[in-house]
Motif scaffolding. Structure first.
Motif, PDB file in Angstrom:
ATOM      1  N   LEU A 163     -16.467 -27.835 -37.853  1.00 26.71           N
ATOM      2  CA  LEU A 163     -16.402 -27.909 -39.427  1.00 26.71           C
ATOM      3  C   LEU A 163     -17.523 -28.756 -39.799  1.00 26.71           C
ATOM      4  CD1 LEU A 163     -15.353 -27.135 -42.160  1.00 26.71           C
ATOM      5  CD2 LEU A 163     -13.712 -29.122 -41.570  1.00 26.71           C
ATOM      6  N   LEU A 164     -18.618 -28.147 -40.325  1.00 25.27           N
ATOM      7  CA  LEU A 164     -19.877 -28.607 -40.860  1.00 25.27           C
ATOM      8  C   LEU A 164     -19.520 -29.244 -42.384  1.00 25.27           C
ATOM      9  CD1 LEU A 164     -21.054 -27.049 -38.698  1.00 25.27           C
ATOM     10  CD2 LEU A 164     -22.941 -26.819 -39.974  1.00 25.27           C
ATOM     11  N   ALA A 165     -19.232 -30.557 -42.402  1.00 22.34           N
ATOM     12  CA  ALA A 165     -18.892 -31.327 -43.850  1.00 22.34           C
ATOM     13  C   ALA A 165     -20.116 -31.517 -44.415  1.00 22.34           C
ATOM     14  CB  ALA A 165     -17.656 -32.026 -43.479  1.00 22.34           C
ATOM     15  N   VAL A 166     -20.124 -31.098 -45.723  1.00 23.40           N
ATOM     16  CA  VAL A 166     -21.039 -32.009 -46.625  1.00 23.40           C
ATOM     17  C   VAL A 166     -20.702 -32.144 -48.159  1.00 23.40           C
ATOM     18  CG1 VAL A 166     -21.799 -29.524 -47.216  1.00 23.40           C
ATOM     19  CG2 VAL A 166     -23.559 -31.325 -47.359  1.00 23.40           C
ATOM     20  N   ASP A 167     -21.023 -33.116 -48.636  1.00 19.70           N
ATOM     21  CA  ASP A 167     -20.624 -33.307 -50.123  1.00 19.70           C
ATOM     22  C   ASP A 167     -20.844 -31.888 -50.921  1.00 19.70           C
ATOM     23  OD1 ASP A 167     -21.459 -34.169 -52.909  1.00 19.70           O
ATOM     24  OD2 ASP A 167     -20.007 -35.638 -52.160  1.00 19.70           O
ATOM     25  N   PRO A 168     -20.041 -31.401 -51.743  1.00 24.87           N
ATOM     26  CA  PRO A 168     -20.153 -30.121 -52.564  1.00 24.87           C
ATOM     27  C   PRO A 168     -21.715 -30.398 -53.647  1.00 24.87           C
ATOM     28  CG  PRO A 168     -18.166 -30.786 -52.556  1.00 24.87           C
ATOM     29  CD  PRO A 168     -18.463 -31.822 -51.959  1.00 24.87           C
ATOM     30  N   ILE A 228     -18.346 -24.928 -46.079  1.00 22.82           N
ATOM     31  CA  ILE A 228     -18.648 -24.298 -47.073  1.00 22.82           C
ATOM     32  C   ILE A 228     -20.118 -23.840 -47.327  1.00 22.82           C
ATOM     33  CG2 ILE A 228     -17.074 -25.996 -48.528  1.00 22.82           C
ATOM     34  CD1 ILE A 228     -19.309 -27.588 -49.540  1.00 22.82           C
ATOM     35  N   ASP A 229     -20.508 -23.039 -48.397  1.00 22.78           N
ATOM     36  CA  ASP A 229     -21.777 -22.453 -48.485  1.00 22.78           C
ATOM     37  C   ASP A 229     -22.816 -23.719 -48.624  1.00 22.78           C
ATOM     38  OD1 ASP A 229     -20.824 -20.070 -48.331  1.00 22.78           O
ATOM     39  OD2 ASP A 229     -21.077 -19.562 -50.359  1.00 22.78           O
ATOM     40  N   GLY A 230     -24.016 -23.696 -48.106  1.00 23.52           N
ATOM     41  CA  GLY A 230     -25.024 -24.803 -48.187  1.00 23.52           C
ATOM     42  C   GLY A 230     -24.439 -25.936 -47.124  1.00 23.52           C
ATOM     43  N   ARG A 235     -28.639 -27.610 -52.090  1.00 26.46           N
ATOM     44  CA  ARG A 235     -29.256 -26.658 -51.194  1.00 26.46           C
ATOM     45  C   ARG A 235     -29.488 -25.366 -51.547  1.00 26.46           C
ATOM     46  NH1 ARG A 235     -26.783 -29.055 -45.525  1.00 26.46           N
ATOM     47  NH2 ARG A 235     -27.342 -31.120 -45.703  1.00 26.46           N
ATOM     48  N   ILE A 236     -28.242 -24.980 -52.022  1.00 19.90           N
ATOM     49  CA  ILE A 236     -28.291 -23.454 -52.373  1.00 19.90           C
ATOM     50  C   ILE A 236     -29.256 -23.025 -53.643  1.00 19.90           C
ATOM     51  CG2 ILE A 236     -26.616 -21.645 -53.489  1.00 19.90           C
ATOM     52  CD1 ILE A 236     -24.211 -23.481 -52.003  1.00 19.90           C
ATOM     53  N   GLU A 237     -29.300 -23.998 -54.417  1.00 19.70           N
ATOM     54  CA  GLU A 237     -30.277 -23.759 -55.912  1.00 19.70           C
ATOM     55  C   GLU A 237     -31.606 -23.739 -55.162  1.00 19.70           C
ATOM     56  OE1 GLU A 237     -29.378 -23.092 -59.149  1.00 19.70           O
ATOM     57  OE2 GLU A 237     -27.322 -22.656 -58.098  1.00 19.70           O
ATOM     58  N   GLN A 238     -31.796 -24.609 -54.208  1.00 20.46           N
ATOM     59  CA  GLN A 238     -33.221 -24.844 -53.620  1.00 20.46           C
ATOM     60  C   GLN A 238     -33.727 -23.421 -52.981  1.00 20.46           C
ATOM     61  OE1 GLN A 238     -33.894 -27.772 -50.421  1.00 20.46           O
ATOM     62  NE2 GLN A 238     -35.655 -28.250 -51.574  1.00 20.46           N
ATOM     63  N   ARG A 239     -32.646 -22.986 -52.004  1.00 20.51           N
ATOM     64  CA  ARG A 239     -33.022 -21.583 -51.322  1.00 20.51           C
ATOM     65  C   ARG A 239     -33.147 -20.533 -52.094  1.00 20.51           C
ATOM     66  NH1 ARG A 239     -27.237 -21.520 -48.185  1.00 20.51           N
ATOM     67  NH2 ARG A 239     -25.999 -20.012 -49.566  1.00 20.51           N
ATOM     68  N   GLY A 240     -32.534 -20.493 -53.412  1.00 25.68           N
ATOM     69  CA  GLY A 240     -32.842 -19.346 -54.421  1.00 25.68           C
ATOM     70  C   GLY A 240     -32.319 -18.132 -54.268  1.00 25.68           C
ATOM     71  N   THR A 241     -31.438 -17.932 -53.107  1.00 23.83           N
ATOM     72  CA  THR A 241     -31.288 -16.516 -52.810  1.00 23.83           C
ATOM     73  C   THR A 241     -29.777 -16.191 -53.458  1.00 23.83           C
ATOM     74  OG1 THR A 241     -30.070 -17.295 -50.804  1.00 23.83           O
ATOM     75  CG2 THR A 241     -32.528 -16.382 -50.830  1.00 23.83           C
ATOM     76  N   ASP A 242     -28.984 -16.950 -53.830  1.00 22.14           N
ATOM     77  CA  ASP A 242     -27.622 -16.790 -54.280  1.00 22.14           C
ATOM     78  C   ASP A 242     -27.175 -18.195 -55.067  1.00 22.14           C
ATOM     79  OD1 ASP A 242     -27.642 -18.362 -52.069  1.00 22.14           O
ATOM     80  OD2 ASP A 242     -25.502 -17.930 -51.444  1.00 22.14           O
ATOM     81  N   HIS A 243     -26.011 -18.135 -55.733  1.00 20.62           N
ATOM     82  CA  HIS A 243     -25.447 -19.151 -56.618  1.00 20.62           C
ATOM     83  C   HIS A 243     -24.091 -19.536 -56.326  1.00 20.62           C
ATOM     84  CE1 HIS A 243     -25.086 -21.777 -60.051  1.00 20.62           C
ATOM     85  NE2 HIS A 243     -24.067 -20.953 -60.342  1.00 20.62           N
ATOM     86  N   GLU A 244     -23.738 -20.584 -56.368  1.00 23.86           N
ATOM     87  CA  GLU A 244     -22.143 -20.921 -56.155  1.00 23.86           C
ATOM     88  C   GLU A 244     -21.992 -21.975 -57.176  1.00 23.86           C
ATOM     89  OE1 GLU A 244     -19.896 -19.372 -54.729  1.00 23.86           O
ATOM     90  OE2 GLU A 244     -20.728 -18.178 -53.303  1.00 23.86           O
ATOM     91  N   SER A 245     -20.951 -22.022 -57.854  1.00 22.50           N
ATOM     92  CA  SER A 245     -20.418 -23.095 -59.001  1.00 22.50           C
ATOM     93  C   SER A 245     -19.885 -24.240 -58.068  1.00 22.50           C
ATOM     94  CB  SER A 245     -19.204 -22.444 -59.966  1.00 22.50           C
ATOM     95  OG  SER A 245     -18.234 -22.371 -59.247  1.00 22.50           O
ATOM     96  N   MET A 246     -20.129 -25.375 -58.858  1.00 19.08           N
ATOM     97  CA  MET A 246     -19.767 -26.669 -58.350  1.00 19.08           C
ATOM     98  C   MET A 246     -18.265 -26.641 -57.993  1.00 19.08           C
ATOM     99  SD  MET A 246     -21.398 -29.205 -57.026  1.00 19.08           S
ATOM    100  CE  MET A 246     -20.214 -30.475 -57.427  1.00 19.08           C
ATOM    101  N   ALA A 247     -17.439 -25.901 -59.075  1.00 22.10           N
ATOM    102  CA  ALA A 247     -16.127 -25.826 -58.954  1.00 22.10           C
ATOM    103  C   ALA A 247     -15.601 -25.107 -57.688  1.00 22.10           C
ATOM    104  CB  ALA A 247     -15.619 -25.207 -60.265  1.00 22.10           C
TER     105      ALA A 247
END
Length: 238
Positions: A144-149, A22-24, A155-167
């Motif tokens: 498969l890089l598995a990480v908690d959503p 997944i992203d992040g 991580r996505i919010e911290q990098r600040g280049t894009d956005h994905e919803s938790m859903a």
């Protein structure tokens, strides 16, 4: 007497490795590190970013006053565009690897498209995508890089280049884990520090590389654990 899978890997030439998730999850970071490590260890490799163009199309949508790519071309249109662009990126990466003889380190592969389709609720597109993508051989190793959503979202919010919803991140995580190919993936705990993730990836690949690594030169272990590495060619696709 049959040889063990690890022994067989040691006698094969590594041609393609894919990192998915997944992203992040850290795919891009780990793919760059792996390509650099393989190159420095004597196995020339090239990083390929097989993106589907969603982020690029999202920027286009913003310039046209739309909030995201899906609002610009619709869900079905976005899945179609993404499937085509990723197909072209993978095809170019494989052709380049074949022409140069370098190991292709794939940042995303066909499984990413299947997971994206499932996560966006476009299941009827998956069958069509699989028909188109079946021309591509599976990588010899797919991580498969598995990480908690929730961590991926942070991580996505911290990098600040894009956005994905938790859903969406939760749906994508489920999609990867329910793909029919999932049992063949090498599961990596990507919630840990990057150095530890890189070490787990390297440990698995050691079996492929043992037959050609020489004691006098640096091994892939040495290079992954050493921060100062020379850059390697990067193949970037939209």
């Amino acid at each position: 007497m049959s040889r063990s899978p690890r022994a067989r890997r040691g006698r094969a030439r590594l041609r393609a490795v894919a990192l998915i998730g997944i992203d992040g999850s850290g795919k891009t970071t780990q793919a760059h590190r792996l390509a650099e490590a393989l190159t420095q260890a004597g196995h020339p490799a090239t990083y390929h970013r097989n993106a589907g163009g969603r982020r690029w199309l999202g920027r286009v949508a913003n310039r046209l006053g739309r909030p995201d790519a899906q609002r610009l071309v619709g869900r079905q249109g976005m899945l179609a565009v993404e499937s085509v662009l990723r197909w072209l990126a993978i095809a170019a990466a494989l052709l380049r690897s074949l022409a140069t003889g370098r190991v292709a380190v794939m940042d995303r592969y066909s499984a990413c498209q299947y997971a994206s389709i499932r996560a966006h609720g476009g299941q009827r597109w998956e069958r069509l995508a699989r028909l188109g993508y079946r021309v591509f051989p599976p990588p010899q190793v797919t991580f498969l890089l598995a990480v908690d959503p929730a961590e991926a979202y942070r991580r996505i919010e911290q990098r600040g280049t894009d956005h994905e919803s938790m859903a969406y991140l939760t749906a994508a995580d489920t999609a990867y884990r329910t793909l029919p190919e999932c049992p063949s993936f090498v599961l990596v705990d990507a919630g840990r520090p990057a150095d530890e993730v890189a070490r787990q990836i390297e440990d698995h690949l050691a079996g492929w590389l043992a037959a050609t690594d020489t004691p006098s030169g640096p091994t892939v272990v040495d290079v992954i654990r050493r921060p100062e590495v020379d850059p390697v060619p990067v193949e970037v696709s939209l």
